[in-house]
Design an enzyme around this catalytic site. Structure first.
Site, mmCIF file in Angstrom:
data_model
loop_
_atom_site.group_PDB
_atom_site.id
_atom_site.type_symbol
_atom_site.label_atom_id
_atom_site.label_comp_id
_atom_site.label_asym_id
_atom_site.label_seq_id
_atom_site.Cartn_x
_atom_site.Cartn_y
_atom_site.Cartn_z
ATOM 1 C CG ASP A 125 -36.273 -31.942 5.764
ATOM 2 O OD1 ASP A 125 -37.059 -31.005 5.570
ATOM 3 O OD2 ASP A 125 -35.843 -32.263 6.889
ATOM 4 C CG ASP A 174 -38.795 -35.147 6.580
ATOM 5 O OD1 ASP A 174 -39.372 -34.187 6.043
ATOM 6 O OD2 ASP A 174 -37.750 -35.038 7.241
ATOM 7 C CG ASP A 207 -34.313 -35.361 10.082
ATOM 8 O OD1 ASP A 207 -35.143 -34.679 9.457
ATOM 9 O OD2 ASP A 207 -33.614 -34.903 11.004
#
Length: 632
Positions: free
Chosen positions: A326, A524, A520
């Site tokens: 990410d 996600d 995080d």
């Protein structure tokens, strides 16, 4: 009774019997030897016989079955020999019990060392806290602290629980939790971690998490659960042991039969060969190969700020060929900062900060911080107005000032041509550009971007050096994604991804290889759960951390690389331990059975017991070597 006490008592009782091996007669003769041997069998060997009996009731067998059969056979024959006036082998049975207990004690010591990470973490917990009760500071036990309490921390003190600083500031040593060696500066609004050490300065903070909810308590719980877990490969070990033990018993019976019936050996010689087979084949090392490596690996990870949740995670990590990252908060810092100021630096930043200080736009904080860092004093703004989707305007020194996007200046018919080259260059770099100007002209530009973390480039390079494909996923536009990707060395990126679609992209990548996802945020969590291995940043949301199989306390992407390497090396050590334990025992069986006796190569039961104990100790030492393995 503890293994150590059983070992000491058994050794004390066995030593006099060993003297008989050198021709020394004990006072009382056979009666004394029988009493001593019985004491060793009951105190030292009793648990082995109980375990073997319980396994028999369940129509199964285990390593204690072999120990009970080997030592029991020698003991029972010696009882018969006392009555029949034959040579006894009490000392063999007693010595075997002592050697096996010695091996188990070494194993217990090693396990204690392996799990010391949890004990050290528990020892870090603060015992009390200075809580503000009105105007008074009152010292209370840590168990009495509740969420919302305001706690005073003086220099050199441990921080009691997790919380947010409300006044003051300091530098804090967080190495015991995060593994980060350098103290971290903290000020009002920053979070502090319970049990870390305040270096200098005093401050007060509001408790946000107490008891089992604190970061340290969660780390202890995660490590404890991981060390108690079983890797899936352990199921294969259990299946092998269930076949191995009966096979060994059949080999022992065949050994006795061949020596006694076909080779004309004496009954006792044939029996000793059979007992040696049973003892050397005892698969104790097989039983500890997985748990010791798992405990050492997860313990080392905990000390580094890498929390591995279970043995299953280790197996998942070994096949990872693609890592999906990410962008925001994982590769980047997760907060925008000013990277460029075009024009008169002080004037442009002063005007922008003055207007943005009244704005609720996410970029406003970045501009305000940049002005503060440069000690720029902002001027008073009147007639402030927010222009939806465009920017803001206001009067400064009776002059109308605009701060916003290109669209805002187009709407106001303000020519931006003088700055077009800079605009194009900064946009190409994926930066967000804020234009500052007045009614007639553009004064300057401020470029803002979420910067990559310092270790992101190194971490991605390290992953690629292992042949791992690295993919960045982000909701940002392709231009911004391309700019960050080029800065950190990502070869492939997926841009414009809606929060709920990350898991779908992970699933698509799984068609080609096993995938690890690092993230995080709340959005996600589905991708972390979908991936073959989820790695959650410790600064992330609780739901993201819960979905991850590995948690990185320091929020450092380099730790994602080290977590994969540590997991792979730990699992590799488990396989090495199992191979060594099985081959060692299997190779010793022909020697114990007397196949090479014509060459003078034999193992009596005592030597077989010593060799078996060494097998267990060598597996434990192999596991402990993980503490010094380089993670590269």
């Amino acid at each position: 009774m503890s293994i150590f006490r059983r070992l000491i008592i058994s050794a004390v009782l066995a030593v006099p019997m060993l003297l008989t091996m050198f021709g020394v007669m004990l006072p009382g003769g056979m009666i004394t030897e029988t009493i001593l041997a019985t004491g060793v069998m009951v105190i030292g060997g009793g648990p082995f016989f109980v375990s073997a009996y319980k396994s028999l009731l369940n129509h199964a067998s285990n390593m204690d079955t072999l120990v009970a059969l080997g030592t029991g056979t020698a003991y029972i024959y010696s009882l018969y020999a006392v009555v029949a006036g034959l040579h006894v082998y009490f000392e063999i049975a007693a010595l075997l019990i002592v050697l096996i207990l010695l091996g188990q004690w070494f194993e217990e010591l090693s396990k204690g060392r392996a799990s010391s990470a949890v004990e050290k973490l528990l020892g870090l917990q603060a015992k009390d806290a200075t809580v503000m009760r009105g105007d008074k500071a009152v010292k209370v036990a840590i168990s009495e602290v509740v969420v919302g309490d305001v706690i005073l921390v003086k220099p050199g003190e441990k921080i009691a629980v997790d919380g947010r600083i409300v006044s003051g500031g300091s530098t804090i040593d967080e190495s015991m939790v995060t593994g980060e060696s350098l103290p971290v500066s903290k000020t009002v609004g920053d979070f502090v971690i319970g049990s870390t050490i305040n270096k200098q300065g005093s401050f007060t903070f509001e408790a946000t998490k107490v008891g089992a909810d604190t970061l340290l308590a969660q780390i202890v719980d995660l490590v404890s659960r991981a060390q108690a877990s079983r890797a899936p490969i352990q199921k294969l070990v259990d299946q092998v042991a269930n076949v191995f033990v009966p096979t060994v018993l059949i080999i022992a019976i065949l050994t006795f039969t061949v020596w006694y019936v076909f080779l004309g050996a004496s009954f006792i010689t044939a029996l000793l060969f059979a007992v040696s087979v049973i003892i050397i084949a005892c698969p104790c090392a097989l039983g500890i190969a997985t748990p010791t490596a798992l405990m050492v690996g997860t313990g080392r990870g905990a000390r580094m700020g890498i929390l591995i949740k279970s043995g299953e995670v280790l197996e998942s990590a070994r096949g990872i060929k693609t890592v999906v990252l990410d962008k925001t908060g994982t590769i980047t810092e997760g907060k925008p900062v000013v990277t460029d100021v075009i024009g008169d630096h002080q004037k442009v930043l002063s005007l922008a900060a003055a207007l943005e200080s009244l704005s609720e736009h996410p970029l406003a904080t970045a501009i305000a911080e940049a002005a503060s860092d440069d000690n720029i004093v902002t001027q008073k703004v009147t007639h402030f107005a927010a222009i939806s989707g465009r920017g803001v305007s206001g009067l400064i020194d009776d002059e109308t000032v605009y701060v916003g996007s290109r669209a805002l200046f187009t709407d106001q018919n303000i020519d931006t041509q003088a700055f077009e080259d800079d605009l194009a260059r900064l946009e190409k770099q994926g930066k967000t550009i804020i234009i500052v100007g007045n009614k007639s002209t553009v004064i300057g530009l401020v470029a803002v971007q979420d910067q990559p973390k310092k270790t992101s480039l190194q971490a991605i390079s390290a992953l690629k050096s292992k042949g791992i494909k690295v993919v960045m996923i982000t909701g940002d536009n392709a231009g911004t994604a391309q700019a960050i990707a080029s800065q950190v060395g990502v070869d492939e990126f997926i841009a414009g991804v809606m929060p709920g679609d990350k898991a779908d992209h992970v699933k698509r990548l799984q068609a080609d290889s096993q995938v690890a996802f690092v993230g995080d945020g709340i959005n996600d969590a589905p991708a972390l759960a979908q991936a073959d291995l989820g790695i959650a940043m410790g600064s992330g949301t609780d739901v993201a951390i819960e979905a991850g199989g590995i948690v990185l306390v320091k929020n450092d992407l380099m730790d994602a690389f080290q977590a994969l390497v540590l997991s792979q090396k730990t699992f590799g050590r488990i396989k090495l331990n199992l191979f060594w334990a099985f081959i060692y025992n299997a190779a010793g069986i022909p020697i114990a059975a007397g196949v090479f006796s014509s060459l003078g190569l034999t193992l009596n039961p005592a030597l077989a017991g010593t060799a078996m104990a060494f097998s267990s100790v060598s597996v434990v030492l192999s596991s402990l070597a993980l503490n010094n393995t380089r993670l590269k």
